[in-house]
Design a protein around this motif. Structure first.
Motif, short mmCIF file in Angstrom:
data_model
loop_
_atom_site.label_atom_id
_atom_site.label_comp_id
_atom_site.label_asym_id
_atom_site.label_seq_id
_atom_site.Cartn_x
_atom_site.Cartn_y
_atom_site.Cartn_z
N LEU A 138 0.86 -1.18 0.00
CA LEU A 138 0.00 0.00 0.00
C LEU A 138 0.90 1.24 0.00
O LEU A 138 1.26 1.77 1.04
CB LEU A 138 -0.91 0.00 1.23
CG LEU A 138 -1.98 1.10 1.28
CD1 LEU A 138 -2.95 0.98 0.10
CD2 LEU A 138 -2.76 1.04 2.60
N ARG A 139 1.29 1.65 -1.23
CA ARG A 139 2.22 2.77 -1.36
C ARG A 139 1.67 3.89 -2.22
O ARG A 139 1.90 5.06 -1.95
CB ARG A 139 3.53 2.26 -1.97
CG ARG A 139 4.27 1.23 -1.13
CD ARG A 139 5.25 0.41 -1.94
NE ARG A 139 4.58 -0.28 -3.04
CZ ARG A 139 5.05 -1.36 -3.67
NH1 ARG A 139 6.23 -1.85 -3.33
NH2 ARG A 139 4.37 -1.92 -4.65
N ASP A 140 0.94 3.55 -3.29
CA ASP A 140 0.38 4.58 -4.16
C ASP A 140 -0.97 4.11 -4.69
O ASP A 140 -1.42 3.00 -4.40
CB ASP A 140 1.34 4.94 -5.29
CG ASP A 140 1.74 3.73 -6.13
OD1 ASP A 140 0.86 2.91 -6.47
OD2 ASP A 140 2.93 3.60 -6.46
N ALA A 141 -1.62 4.96 -5.49
CA ALA A 141 -2.98 4.70 -5.94
C ALA A 141 -3.09 3.40 -6.73
O ALA A 141 -4.12 2.72 -6.69
CB ALA A 141 -3.49 5.87 -6.78
N ASP A 142 -2.03 3.02 -7.47
CA ASP A 142 -2.08 1.78 -8.25
C ASP A 142 -2.19 0.54 -7.36
O ASP A 142 -2.69 -0.51 -7.80
CB ASP A 142 -0.83 1.65 -9.13
CG ASP A 142 -0.83 2.65 -10.27
OD1 ASP A 142 -1.91 3.18 -10.59
OD2 ASP A 142 0.25 2.92 -10.82
N ASP A 143 -1.76 0.67 -6.11
CA ASP A 143 -1.84 -0.47 -5.19
C ASP A 143 -3.27 -0.78 -4.77
O ASP A 143 -3.52 -1.80 -4.13
CB ASP A 143 -0.98 -0.21 -3.94
CG ASP A 143 0.51 -0.24 -4.27
OD1 ASP A 143 0.90 -0.95 -5.21
OD2 ASP A 143 1.28 0.48 -3.60
N LEU A 144 -4.20 0.10 -5.15
CA LEU A 144 -5.61 -0.14 -4.85
C LEU A 144 -6.27 -1.05 -5.91
O LEU A 144 -7.46 -1.37 -5.78
CB LEU A 144 -6.37 1.18 -4.77
CG LEU A 144 -5.95 2.13 -3.63
CD1 LEU A 144 -6.67 3.46 -3.77
CD2 LEU A 144 -6.25 1.51 -2.27
N ASP A 145 -5.53 -1.46 -6.92
CA ASP A 145 -6.11 -2.29 -7.99
C ASP A 145 -6.85 -3.52 -7.46
O ASP A 145 -7.97 -3.81 -7.92
CB ASP A 145 -5.03 -2.73 -8.98
CG ASP A 145 -4.59 -1.60 -9.91
OD1 ASP A 145 -5.25 -0.53 -9.89
OD2 ASP A 145 -3.60 -1.78 -10.64
N PRO A 146 -6.29 -4.30 -6.52
CA PRO A 146 -7.01 -5.48 -6.02
C PRO A 146 -8.34 -5.11 -5.35
O PRO A 146 -9.31 -5.86 -5.44
CB PRO A 146 -6.04 -6.10 -5.00
CG PRO A 146 -4.70 -5.59 -5.38
CD PRO A 146 -4.92 -4.22 -5.92
N LEU A 147 -8.38 -3.95 -4.72
CA LEU A 147 -9.61 -3.50 -4.09
C LEU A 147 -10.64 -3.08 -5.13
O LEU A 147 -11.83 -3.40 -5.02
CB LEU A 147 -9.31 -2.35 -3.14
CG LEU A 147 -10.45 -1.78 -2.30
CD1 LEU A 147 -11.29 -2.86 -1.66
CD2 LEU A 147 -9.90 -0.83 -1.25
N LEU A 148 -10.19 -2.40 -6.19
CA LEU A 148 -11.10 -2.04 -7.29
C LEU A 148 -11.66 -3.29 -7.94
O LEU A 148 -12.84 -3.33 -8.33
CB LEU A 148 -10.38 -1.17 -8.32
CG LEU A 148 -10.43 0.34 -8.17
CD1 LEU A 148 -11.83 0.86 -8.47
CD2 LEU A 148 -9.99 0.79 -6.78
#
Length: 439
Positions: free
Chosen positions: A17-27
Motif C-alpha cells: 500500500l504505497r500509491d494509488a495503483d496499489d488499490l487495484d485489487p480492491l477495485l
C-alpha cells in the motif's frame, strides 16, 4: 499475543500500500457493487482521509459512482454539494463552504484533506453535463434547527399552504433554545414532546414526492426540503432516545443514515452508485463485533441487508501509532494528540508485527468465513472518535472484531499523522483527563 503462525499468514496475505495503483485489487473486489462504504479508525487521521479520497476518485472515474455521502449534516454538506456540482450562486471554491462549518466537531469535514478532494470533484464535474455530475451529501441526524429553518424557508417561498404546520413544529422546539440536550431532558421529565408536530410536518412534505430525478444536477428544491424534514424527524427521535440510554439512539441514528442513503439512490436513479464515508464503527458490519450483543445495528449491516442483490463492499482502516486530531471533552478545544502503540494482542499489533511496520492492503474475498486464520479470529480493533483520552485508550477504545466478517477489505497504515483542520488547533502538552470516547 498473536501466534507465529497467525502472523505469518497475515504477512502472506498483505498487499503493498504505497500509491494509488496499489488499490487495484480492491477495485477488482468492488466489481459491479452499487454501494461502497469506506471507514476510518479515527475522525482525525490524515492518512485515512487521503486514502479514502484516493479510492473514491478511482471509484468515480473508473466505476461511475454517482455521489459521496458522508457522516455529516445535510444542510452544511448541501452547500458543499452545490459548490462541487457548480450550482448557480454556490461558492466557486469548496473550501469556502467547508470553512463555514460551525457545529462541533468542525474538523471532521473542515480540513485540508477534504478541501483537496472536493476541489478535485468540482474539477471532475466541470467537464460533465449536469445530470452526470457527482454529488456530495450529508447523512447525519444532528441538524434539527438548521434543517427546520430550511424547511420553513422553502415552504414560505413555494408552498405557503403548508407553512402553518412547519411553524407549529418551530414553536414546539423554541422553548429549548436550540439545545438538543434541553429538549431531550425535557422529553424525559414531561410526557409531551414535539413528535406529533414533526409527524404532521413530515406528512405534508411527503405528500408531493417528486420521484427520481436522475443525477446530481437534477436534485430539485423540494427533494432537498423534504430531506431536511426527514432530518428534523430523525433528530427528534434521536434526542428523545438519547436520554433513555441503551442502544436505541445509536440505532435511530444509523437507520436514519441508511434511509437517507436509500432516498439518494432512488433520487439519482436505478443505475446510481454510492460511496459512503463514515467511522469504522458505522461502516464495519455490527454483527462481526460485540455491538450485536448489545442490540446495536449499524450502517454497514443495514446496507448489506438492504442491498445484498446490488452488491455492497465495506472497507475499514487501522493504525498502530502516530498522532490524531481530537478533543478531551465534548465541545472542548481541538487538539493534536499522540496515538500510542496499539496494545498487545490487538489487530493493530498483529499487523504491525506481521508487516514489519509497513503499510498494507488486505482483501477478504467472499466465502472466507469457512476458513481458519487471523481474519476469522476475534481481535481487539482500535476505534478513536472525536473524544480521545489516553487513560481510556489504555482501558478501552477497542472493539472486539472478526476482521474478515466486519469488512471486505482493510487498509492498514502503520504510522499515521494528524489531520489538518481549517480552524485553529492546540498541541496537547499533557495527558487529558478521563472522558468516554465518542464516534
Amino acid at each position: 499475543m498473536a501466534s507465529t503462525e497467525t502472523g505469518g499468514q497475515a504477512r502472506r496475505e498483505a498487499r503493498p500500500l504505497r500509491d494509488a495503483d496499489d488499490l487495484d485489487p480492491l477495485l477488482e473486489q468492488v466489481g459491479s457493487s452499487r454501494v461502497v462504504l469506506i471507514g476510518e479508525a479515527t475522525h482525525g487521521t490524515s492518512e485515512f482521509y487521503r486514502w479514502r479520497a484516493e479510492l473514491t476518485r478511482r471509484l468515480i472515474a473508473e466505476k461511475g459512482f454517482s455521489f459521496v455521502a458522508v457522516e455529516g449534516d445535510w444542510p452544511d454538506c448541501h452547500t458543499v454539494h452545490c459548490s462541487v456540482v457548480g450550482a448557480t450562486g454556490a461558492p466557486e471554491d469548496p473550501r469556502e463552504a467547508l470553512d463555514a462549518f460551525s457545529r462541533w466537531p468542525t474538523w471532521m469535514w473542515a480540513n485540508e484533506e477534504v478541501v483537496a478532494f472536493t476541489r478535485w470533484l468540482r474539477a471532475h464535474n466541470r467537464g460533465l453535463p449536469p445530470q452526470h455530475r457527482v454529488g456530495f451529501h450529508g447523512l447525519d441526524v444532528y441538524s434539527l434547527w438548521d434543517s427546520l429553518r430550511a424547511v420553513l424557508d422553502y415552504l414560505a417561498e413555494h408552498e405557503p399552504e403548508h407553512l402553518s404546520t412547519a411553524r407549529e413544529a418551530l414553536r414546539c422546539f423554541e422553548p429549548y433554545g436550540e439545545s438538543p440536550q434541553s429538549y431531550a431532558l425535557a422529553s424525559r421529565v414531561v410526557p409531551e414532546s414535539c413528535e406529533s408536530e414533526v409527524v404532521a410536518l413530515l406528512r405534508d412534505m411527503r405528500a408531493a414526492d417528486t420521484g427520481p430525478q436522475s443525477g446530481a444536477g437534477a436534485l430539485d428544491e423540494r427533494f432537498i426540503a423534504a430531506q431536511n424534514a426527514e432530518v428534523v424527524a430523525g433528530a427528534e427521535r434521536y434526542y428523545r432516545a438519547m436520554v433513555r440510554g441503551g442502544a436505541e439512539s445509536w440505532n435511530v441514528r444509523d437507520s436514519h443514515m441508511v434511509d437517507t442513503l436509500d432516498r439518494l439512490l432512488d433520487q439519482y436513479g436505478a443505475r446510481s452508485k454510492a460511496v459512503v464515508w463514515e467511522h469504522n464503527t458505522h461502516v464495519g458490519d455490527a454483527r462481526a463485533t460485540d455491538m450485536a450483543a448489545a442490540g446495536m445495528v449499524n450502517t454497514g449491516q443495514l446496507a448489506r441487508e438492504r442491498h445484498a442483490d446490488d452488491g455492497v463492499l465495506l472497507v475499514g482502516f487501522a493504525t498502530h501509532r502516530g498522532s490524531v486530531i481530537a478533543s478531551d471533552n465534548w465541545d472542548g478545544p481541538v487538539r493534536r494528540m499522540p496515538v500510542p502503540q496499539a496494545r498487545t494482542g490487538s489487530l493493530e499489533a498483529l499487523l504491525h508485527e506481521a508487516g514489519g511496520g509497513e503499510d498494507a492492503l488486505f482483501v477478504f474475498p467472499p466465502g472466507q468465513e469457512s476458513r481458519n486464520g487471523w481474519s476469522q479470529e476475534v481481535l481487539d480493533h482500535r476505534a478513536i472518535g472525536v473524544i480521545f483520552q489516553l487513560d481510556v485508550e489504555r482501558r478501552g477504545n477497542y472493539v472486539p472484531t472478526v476482521p474478515g466478517r466486519r469488512y471486505d477489505a482493510l487498509l492498514y497504515c502503520d504510522h499515521t499523522t494528524a489531520l489538518h483542520p481549517l480552524h485553529p488547533v492546540e498541541q496537547a502538552d499533557t495527558e487529558p483527563e478521563a472522558f468516554p470516547s465518542g464516534d
